[in-house]
Write a protein that holds these residues in place. Structure first.
Motif, PDB file in Angstrom:
ATOM      1  N   ARG B 153       0.743  -1.089  -0.085  1.00 52.02           N
ATOM      2  CA  ARG B 153      -0.108   0.022  -0.098  1.00 52.02           C
ATOM      3  C   ARG B 153       0.890   1.444   0.104  1.00 52.02           C
ATOM      4  NH1 ARG B 153      -3.877   1.826   4.760  1.00 52.02           N
ATOM      5  NH2 ARG B 153      -2.135   2.183   5.925  1.00 52.02           N
ATOM      6  N   GLY B 156       1.597   2.184  -3.375  1.00 53.65           N
ATOM      7  CA  GLY B 156       0.782   2.636  -4.197  1.00 53.65           C
ATOM      8  C   GLY B 156       0.074   1.108  -5.091  1.00 53.65           C
ATOM      9  N   ARG B 159      -5.201   0.294  -2.960  1.00 49.19           N
ATOM     10  CA  ARG B 159      -5.821   1.582  -2.409  1.00 49.19           C
ATOM     11  C   ARG B 159      -5.339   2.131  -1.191  1.00 49.19           C
ATOM     12  NH1 ARG B 159     -11.554  -0.380  -1.979  1.00 49.19           N
ATOM     13  NH2 ARG B 159     -11.810   1.230  -0.658  1.00 49.19           N
ATOM     14  N   GLU B 160      -5.324   3.405  -0.948  1.00 49.21           N
ATOM     15  CA  GLU B 160      -4.691   3.908   0.329  1.00 49.21           C
ATOM     16  C   GLU B 160      -5.743   3.866   1.508  1.00 49.21           C
ATOM     17  OE1 GLU B 160      -2.811   7.466   0.318  1.00 49.21           O
ATOM     18  OE2 GLU B 160      -1.150   6.874  -1.090  1.00 49.21           O
ATOM     19  N   ASP B 161      -7.095   3.807   1.027  1.00 44.34           N
ATOM     20  CA  ASP B 161      -7.868   3.912   2.202  1.00 44.34           C
ATOM     21  C   ASP B 161      -8.679   2.423   2.497  1.00 44.34           C
ATOM     22  OD1 ASP B 161      -9.059   3.481  -0.340  1.00 44.34           O
ATOM     23  OD2 ASP B 161     -10.916   4.582  -0.041  1.00 44.34           O
TER      24      ASP B 161
END
Lengths: 223, 223
Positions: B153, B156, B159-161
DNA sequence: GTCTATAATTCGATAGAC
DNA sequence: GTCTATCGAATTATAGAC
């Protein structure tokens, strides 16, 4: 089914005597069955917990088997009624699935005793005799979710190459497993689902619906 | 784990006498513990199944607790070694996760007896004394997946969330739950994971990585 | 093998609601 | 008066001890 409402003090446990004998029996049976398993739960203990005589059980239920089944069918039926409201084809897919996931996890927590029974049954650890019927009852609700997913897939609401059965199993698995392990998970700061089941269910839905990916187009832009 | 190969006839069960006494004891203990639970498995029965005397057990292991723990640590350690190969930050994310999912499900099936023990432990149904240590062992492997997800993460790759813990739990939950319910699932045409675990693991990975969605951009281009 | 303890189930009777 | 919920006692089945 529950029209008889006489005043009454609490019996053993926290059970109020206000519920009809049948309801009290179902509650007591759920407790005993989940605590000691099918074989380990005795008619005498169930009757004692419900505050009625043994023979009263057989007035309300054909047999111990039938009582066991009634306990499970009660919870499954209640959830089926929830599904009617939640799985609405006219609503947004993400919203519906989130509502489903939240409702399912809430249902597990609210009916923790019965849920444990059903999960044991699904593991094949239940009393051989009733296994088939229990599975049918649960499979009915499962099929509802599968058919919903198949329907929205037909409308282009979700990817065509996902198997509705696999997707349904995934959603239910996470809830069921997290519920089973809720005590261990409490020790993980970010995974205490007991503290806020709704938030957990929402996070799972987001993951299942949107996936881990940053998106199809952002495939090669990493460090 | 299977390097000791001396000639020898089979003892009870299908166990070959070729393994060392310690190995045979671990196998026998796994069988007895998973069959009868911790309390229900007697030292005598384990010794009998392994074809050794009771006292041999206490030569190899401090106590019944220690034997129980050794059984679980053996499987967990083996899986940890698999993780070294599978969770490779230099490989493609989707491939790595798919390999993980496949390896995990295979591990459950290959070590079905011990896996059932561990899962019981995670449900909090194990023998209170060893619970803490078992959880630590399992948590170690779990943490490995969490850290891998956190790492990719950071690059990248996903997804970051998404919460790495939630994602890890999801992946493991589906395997664990499907494994637990493999007998019931056999009755569903599309969900017979026993028949082809790898295919199931692949489907789950695809779902978790790509999600149900048709994609951010393809939101409204269907019938 | 018999004996005994425990558990499921049946029987007959009672009490109260309509 | 009938119908339903309840109970206590009696009956059967089974599993383990000796």
């Amino acid at each position: 089914m529950d029209q008889v409402v006489s005043a009454g003090a609490a019996t053993e446990d926290g059970m109020t005597a206000s519920a009809s004998g049948r309801e009290r029996l179902l509650t007591a049976a759920a407790e005993e069955f989940s605590r000691h398993g099918y074989a380990g739960a005795s008619i005498a203990a169930i009757a004692g917990r419900a505050g009625v005589g043994k023979s009263t059980i057989f007035h309300h239920f054909e047999s111990k088997d039938a009582l066991y089944l009634a306990v499970i069918e009660g919870a499954a039926g209640e959830f089926a009624r929830t599904l009617d409201q939640v799985l609405d084809l006219d609503r947004d897919v993400h919203d519906s699935l989130e509502q489903f996931q939240v409702a399912h996890l809430r249902h597990l927590f609210r009916n923790a005793k019965v849920a444990s029974l059903v999960l044991r049954e699904l593991r094949g650890e239940g009393p051989g005799e009733t296994a088939g019927k229990v599975r049918d009852v649960v499979a009915g609700n499962f099929q509802r979710l599968v058919e919903y997913l198949a329907a929205i897939r037909g409308r282009g609401g979700i990817r065509e190459d996902v198997d509705p059965q696999v997707a349904a199993l995934t959603m239910l698995s996470v809830n069921a497993f997290a519920f089973q392990c809720r005590d261990v998970l409490r020790e993980f700061p970010g995974l205490d689902i007991s503290g806020d089941p709704d938030q957990f269910a929402t996070a799972i839905t987001d993951l299942v619906v949107r996936g881990l990916n940053v998106g199809p187009e952002a495939e090669g832009d990493k460090a």
